[in-house]
Design an enzyme around this catalytic site. Structure first.
Site, PDB file in Angstrom:
ATOM      1  N   ASN A  14      34.589 118.166 -31.961  1.00 18.92           N
ATOM      2  CA  ASN A  14      34.074 117.964 -33.321  1.00 18.92           C
ATOM      3  C   ASN A  14      33.388 116.604 -33.438  1.00 18.92           C
ATOM      4  O   ASN A  14      32.335 116.485 -34.083  1.00 18.92           O
ATOM      5  CB  ASN A  14      35.203 118.104 -34.349  1.00 18.92           C
ATOM      6  CG  ASN A  14      35.476 119.551 -34.709  1.00 18.92           C
ATOM      7  OD1 ASN A  14      34.650 120.196 -35.352  1.00 18.92           O
ATOM      8  ND2 ASN A  14      36.606 120.082 -34.286  1.00 18.92           N
ATOM      9  N   MET A  90      45.765 113.820 -33.922  1.00 21.87           N
ATOM     10  CA  MET A  90      47.026 114.549 -34.105  1.00 21.87           C
ATOM     11  C   MET A  90      48.178 113.601 -34.442  1.00 21.87           C
ATOM     12  O   MET A  90      49.173 113.505 -33.719  1.00 21.87           O
ATOM     13  CB  MET A  90      47.334 115.367 -32.842  1.00 21.87           C
ATOM     14  CG  MET A  90      46.211 116.322 -32.447  1.00 21.87           C
ATOM     15  SD  MET A  90      45.726 117.478 -33.743  1.00 21.87           S
ATOM     16  CE  MET A  90      47.048 118.664 -33.605  1.00 21.87           C
ATOM     17  N   HIS A 109      41.033 120.714 -40.481  1.00 22.29           N
ATOM     18  CA  HIS A 109      42.298 121.369 -40.146  1.00 22.29           C
ATOM     19  C   HIS A 109      42.018 122.844 -39.861  1.00 22.29           C
ATOM     20  O   HIS A 109      41.285 123.491 -40.624  1.00 22.29           O
ATOM     21  CB  HIS A 109      43.287 121.233 -41.307  1.00 22.29           C
ATOM     22  CG  HIS A 109      44.607 121.881 -41.032  1.00 22.29           C
ATOM     23  ND1 HIS A 109      45.539 121.322 -40.173  1.00 22.29           N
ATOM     24  CD2 HIS A 109      45.132 123.051 -41.455  1.00 22.29           C
ATOM     25  CE1 HIS A 109      46.591 122.136 -40.092  1.00 22.29           C
ATOM     26  NE2 HIS A 109      46.373 123.189 -40.868  1.00 22.29           N
ATOM     27  N   LEU A 144      50.556 115.742 -45.967  1.00 22.80           N
ATOM     28  CA  LEU A 144      49.941 116.292 -44.750  1.00 22.80           C
ATOM     29  C   LEU A 144      49.094 117.536 -45.055  1.00 22.80           C
ATOM     30  O   LEU A 144      49.572 118.486 -45.668  1.00 22.80           O
ATOM     31  CB  LEU A 144      51.053 116.664 -43.751  1.00 22.80           C
ATOM     32  CG  LEU A 144      50.585 117.277 -42.424  1.00 22.80           C
ATOM     33  CD1 LEU A 144      49.871 116.241 -41.583  1.00 22.80           C
ATOM     34  CD2 LEU A 144      51.763 117.878 -41.661  1.00 22.80           C
ATOM     35  N   GLU A 174      33.668 125.288 -36.918  1.00 17.01           N
ATOM     36  CA  GLU A 174      34.022 123.883 -37.181  1.00 17.01           C
ATOM     37  C   GLU A 174      32.858 122.988 -36.795  1.00 17.01           C
ATOM     38  O   GLU A 174      32.521 122.035 -37.506  1.00 17.01           O
ATOM     39  CB  GLU A 174      35.266 123.479 -36.371  1.00 17.01           C
ATOM     40  CG  GLU A 174      36.549 124.146 -36.815  1.00 17.01           C
ATOM     41  CD  GLU A 174      37.770 123.600 -36.079  1.00 17.01           C
ATOM     42  OE1 GLU A 174      37.824 122.406 -35.757  1.00 17.01           O
ATOM     43  OE2 GLU A 174      38.697 124.403 -35.798  1.00 17.01           O
TER      44      GLU A 174
HETATM   45  C1  GAR Z   1      40.157 121.333 -33.872  1.00 17.47           C
HETATM   46  O1  GAR Z   1      40.286 122.719 -33.837  1.00 17.47           O
HETATM   47  C2  GAR Z   1      40.690 120.788 -35.185  1.00 17.47           C
HETATM   48  O2  GAR Z   1      40.493 121.663 -36.263  1.00 17.47           O
HETATM   49  C3  GAR Z   1      42.141 120.634 -34.878  1.00 17.47           C
HETATM   50  O3  GAR Z   1      42.221 120.209 -33.549  1.00 17.47           O
HETATM   51  C4  GAR Z   1      41.075 120.658 -32.845  1.00 17.47           C
HETATM   52  C5  GAR Z   1      40.435 119.466 -32.204  1.00 17.47           C
HETATM   53  O4  GAR Z   1      39.399 119.840 -31.326  1.00 17.47           O
HETATM   54  N1  GAR Z   1      42.767 119.684 -35.756  1.00 17.47           N
HETATM   55  C6  GAR Z   1      44.048 119.723 -36.085  1.00 17.47           C
HETATM   56  O5  GAR Z   1      44.823 120.540 -35.659  1.00 17.47           O
HETATM   57  C7  GAR Z   1      44.483 118.618 -37.043  1.00 17.47           C
HETATM   58  N2  GAR Z   1      45.784 118.891 -37.573  1.00 17.47           N
HETATM   59  P1  GAR Z   1      38.370 118.766 -30.833  1.00 17.47           P
HETATM   60  O6  GAR Z   1      39.161 117.584 -30.291  1.00 17.47           O
HETATM   61  O7  GAR Z   1      37.616 119.466 -29.732  1.00 17.47           O
HETATM   62  O8  GAR Z   1      37.498 118.378 -31.989  1.00 17.47           O
END
Ligand code: GAR
Length: 208
Positions: A14, A90, A109, A144, A174
């Site tokens: 992202n 995270m 999220h 959260l 996303e």
């Molecule tokens: C993504 O799917 C995001 O939505 C999720 O982690 C992934 C990160 O991917 N976020 C969460 O779970 C936050 N609680 P990335 O590092 O490739 O962007």
């Protein structure tokens, strides 16, 4: 020119989508830094290759959540950001940290909030027999995975789907949705009224 700091914990896809869109679309913004709480986060290499300052602050080196967040805030504020973007970061954040960045911190999220806060969102949606899953971009508050919703993306659950196939399909959306949401912030097109976010340029906040 707005200054953006992005926090990651891992892959950083992202973050990558936001960095690419900022350059390709010529936003009045610059990515000032990418900061990770995990030394091995894959996204750090992409950021460095693109000439973006990187920093690592390993949460394991801190005695408490408060101590980590206080130091993280110092590092972030060294880059004087207008916007803090959580992109797969995270960590549960302390109230002092979320208060400091209130109204200028976005998160993505992987669920249709307010459903499925926390971890393993797609697996839990499958267990519940959900027919749609998705992702949400929202302003961050002390609670959260709460806070005013900026945009949502939805995908249908198909026969044979598992956690991996769903997360891959949602991730594609996303990568479209999060850069647009960040651009709206940069362009000052996000209006919040009674906790509801409206995009003042008339662009759709729904991604399908
Ligand atoms: C993504 O799917 C995001 O939505 C999720 O982690 C992934 C990160 O991917 N976020 C969460 O779970 C936050 N609680 P990335 O590092 O490739 O962007």
């Amino acid at each position: 020119m707005k200054s953006i700091v992005i926090l990651i914990s891992g892959r950083g896809s992202n973050m990558e989508a936001i960095v690419r869109a900022c350059a390709a679309e010529g936003w009045p913004a610059r990515i000032a830094a990418v900061i990770s709480n995990r030394p091995g986060a894959a996204g750090l290499a992409f950021a460095a290759q693109h000439g973006i300052a990187t920093a690592v602050l390993d949460h394991k080196a801190f005695a408490s959540r408060e101590a980590f967040d206080a130091e993280l805030q110092q590092v972030i504020d060294g880059f004087a950001p207008d916007l803090l973007v959580l992109a797969g970061f995270m960590r549960i954040l302390t109230p002092a940290f979320t208060a400091h960045y209130a109204g200028r911190m976005l998160n993505i999220h992987p669920s249709l909030l307010p459903a499925f806060t926390g971890l393993h969102t797609h697996a839990r949606a499958l267990e519940m027999g959900c027919k749609f899953v998705g992702a949400t971009v929202h302003f961050v508050t002390a609670e959260l995975d709460h806070g005013a919703i900026v945009a949502q993306a939805v995908v249908p659950v198909l026969a044979g789907d598992d956690e991996d196939s769903l997360s891959a399909r949602v991730l594609k959306l996303e990568h479209r949705m999060y850069p647009q949401a960040v651009r709206w912030f940069v362009q000052e097109q996000l209006l919040i009224e009674n906790g509801v976010v409206r995009q003042s340029g008339g662009e759709s906040q729904s991604f399908i």
